[in-house]
Structure formats: structure tokens, C-alpha cells
Design a protein around this motif. Structure first.
Motif, PDB file in Angstrom:
ATOM      1  N   ALA A  99       0.850  -1.187   0.000  1.00 26.49           N
ATOM      2  CA  ALA A  99       0.000   0.000   0.000  1.00 26.49           C
ATOM      3  C   ALA A  99       0.883   1.233   0.000  1.00 26.49           C
TER       4      ALA A  99
ATOM      5  N   TYR B 288      -2.004  -1.219  -3.571  1.00 22.73           N
ATOM      6  CA  TYR B 288      -3.132  -0.357  -3.239  1.00 22.73           C
ATOM      7  C   TYR B 288      -2.644   1.087  -3.169  1.00 22.73           C
ATOM      8  N   SER B 289      -3.435   2.006  -3.727  1.00 21.97           N
ATOM      9  CA  SER B 289      -3.109   3.429  -3.653  1.00 21.97           C
ATOM     10  C   SER B 289      -4.393   4.213  -3.886  1.00 21.97           C
TER      11      SER B 289
ATOM     12  N   ASP C 237       2.142  -3.096 -10.967  1.00 20.03           N
ATOM     13  CA  ASP C 237       0.870  -3.822 -10.931  1.00 20.03           C
ATOM     14  C   ASP C 237       0.973  -5.194 -11.591  1.00 20.03           C
TER      15      ASP C 237
ATOM     16  N   THR D 138       0.381  -6.892  -5.964  1.00 20.03           N
ATOM     17  CA  THR D 138      -0.865  -6.177  -5.697  1.00 20.03           C
ATOM     18  C   THR D 138      -0.517  -4.886  -4.974  1.00 20.03           C
TER      19      THR D 138
ATOM     20  N   ALA E  28      -9.193   3.199  -0.169  1.00 19.06           N
ATOM     21  CA  ALA E  28      -8.976   2.242  -1.258  1.00 19.06           C
ATOM     22  C   ALA E  28      -8.789   0.818  -0.749  1.00 19.06           C
ATOM     23  N   ILE E  29      -8.714   0.658   0.571  1.00 12.75           N
ATOM     24  CA  ILE E  29      -8.490  -0.657   1.182  1.00 12.75           C
ATOM     25  C   ILE E  29      -9.760  -1.080   1.915  1.00 12.75           C
TER      26      ILE E  29
END
Length: 256
Positions: free
Chosen positions: A83, A106-107, A100, A104, A122-123
Motif C-alpha cells: 500500500a 493499493y493506492s 501492478d 498487488t 482504497a483498502i
């Protein structure tokens, strides 16, 4: 004549923006207001990173955290998600082989501010209960992210990867700062800590008029928190830009 564009990021993150500013026909001046320094004892960081395969998520708060951590990472463990808070951090991950296509990540969604608040959105925090989260950051920082994960029931470990320091007012820095404050310029400020350091340096340079001269400068800031810090310091000539280099460049072009 167009004003200079003073870029106050740490030097490693300042150079790409400086090149983009020059491509616009503006004169960039790199004046780092935060020095990124290694930890005096990296053992706790190494110990935390040795357990990377055991974590369900690893969050990096900045490109500096990524670069400092990857100095101790031989290879990213397969299947461990990452993340990050913005495009600068995604670019830092890519320099170390994480994209990507390989992990994986996340942002915050495109167009959203690059900050912890929008990363957390976003999580799926509801799915983090009972899961192990490692947060890699500087020696000090906001507690929003660890507190949010902990409130969701995650098992949170926070580890420092570097330390930040405001530069001292050396004769060379005093000469450069005095010249920049003598005429109006555009200042790119990407950290409240750096802005407070700049105000302290201006006061040390000239206890009578230093802050007054700083108040005559135009600031470009990418986040509302930094704008609030500026207003608290009496700095009201500011433009709040969108996140990332593209937002800064768009703000500069809007001044023309």
C-alpha cells in the motif's frame, strides 16, 4: 520575467520535477528543506523486513520509506500486497521492480489526493481484522494510518526506515535563501514539516523581516493540510494544486 520555481523536496525527489519545470520554460531552483538521513541503528528495520513473508499487507508512507527499506530487501516476497499513498511512491516501487504486473498495489484512485485518508478508502478495512500489517515510515509521522488499521482489528507493526531533519542555516544556505526571498518566486511546498522549517530559517536569517519577506512569496501546495499550516504561519499567497507532479505543473501553468 517569470519568477523562479523553488522546489523544496528532498533532492532525490526534486530532480525529476525540476526537469519538468525547466521544460515549461521556467527556471527551477532545488532547495531541499528536509534532509533524509539514515537511521543510527538500522537493526529494528532489518528485523521487521526479515519477516516480510509473514505480513498480509506492507504500507509505505513515502518514496523515502520505500528507498530506505529496499536497501535491505533482496527480493520482494511473492503474494505480499503493498500500500502506498501516491504516484511518487508507485514510481519508487517500480524502480525496485514492483508494479501492478508483479504485485498487488493499493493506492488512492487516480484524481484523488495522495494521502493516508484516501489510501485507507482504497483498502477494504473490514477484511483486515486479525491480519498482520507492517507500516514503514520515518522516525516520526502521522498516527492516522496505524490507528485506522488497529481500529479495524489488524495487528499493526510500525517501523522507522529513515529520519528527517531541517537543514541548519549554513552561510551557503543563508546566501541562497536571502537571494530567493529578495524577489517574489513560486515555491513548491510538499510537506508541512518543510514549511515550518522554512519559516524558522527565514526568521533565523532575518528576525525582523524574514517572515514578512516569506509572506510575500507564492506557495504551491498539494494538500489542504499544508495549506492550513501556511495560513497558520500567515502565508496566504498560495495555490492548492492537485496531487503529484502533474498537479504542480498545472498550477504553475495557471499562473502564466
Amino acid at each position: 520575467m517569470l519568477e523562479k520555481v523553488v522546489i523544496t523536496r528532498p533532492r532525490a525527489q526534486a530532480e525529476p520535477l525540476a526537469r519538468a519545470v525547466a521544460a515549461l520554460g521556467r527556471e527551477p531552483v532545488v532547495l531541499p528543506l528536509l534532509e533524509i538521513q539514515p537511521l543510527p541503528d538500522p537493526a529494528p528495520l532489518r528485523q521487521a523486513l526479515a519477516l516480510l513473508p509473514e505480513y498480509d499487507l506492507v504500507a509505505f508512507v513515502s518514496p523515502n520509506a520505500i528507498d530506505a527499506a529496499f536497501a535491505h530487501i533482496a527480493a520482494w516476497p511473492a503474494g505480499v500486497p503493498v500500500a502506498v499513498v501516491g504516484e511518487g511512491s508507485r514510481a519508487a516501487l517500480a524502480r525496485h521492480g514492483l508494479t501492478d504486473d508483479t504485485a498487488t498495489i493499493y493506492s488512492p484512485p487516480p484524481g484523488q489526493p495522495s494521502d493516508s485518508e484516501h489510501l485507507l478508502q482504497a483498502i477494504d478495512l473490514a477484511r483486515m481484522a486479525g491480519r498482520r500489517v507492517l507500516i514503514v515510515r520515518g522516525e516520526s509521522g502521522r498516527e492516522l494510518m496505524p490507528e485506522a488499521f488497529a481500529a479495524a482489528g489488524a495487528l499493526v507493526t510500525t517501523v522507522a526506515a529513515y529520519r528527517r531533519a531541517t537543514p541548519t542555516l549554513s552561510p551557503e544556505l543563508a546566501e541562497r535563501l536571502r537571494a530567493l526571498l529578495a524577489t517574489p518566486n513560486d515555491w513548491v511546498i510538499t510537506s508541512s514539516e518543510a514549511l515550518r522549517g522554512l519559516a524558522a530559517l527565514a526568521h533565523a536569517l532575518d528576525p525582523v523581516d524574514g517572515v514578512v519577506k516569506l509572506q510575500q512569496q507564492h506557495l504551491i501546495v498539494p494538500h489542504a493540510r499544508i495549506a492550513e499550516t501556511a495560513c497558520a504561519l500567515g502565508l496566504t499567497r498560495l495555490t492548492q494544486a492537485a496531487s503529484g507532479d502533474a498537479g504542480v505543473l498545472a498550477a504553475l501553468q495557471s499562473q502564466e
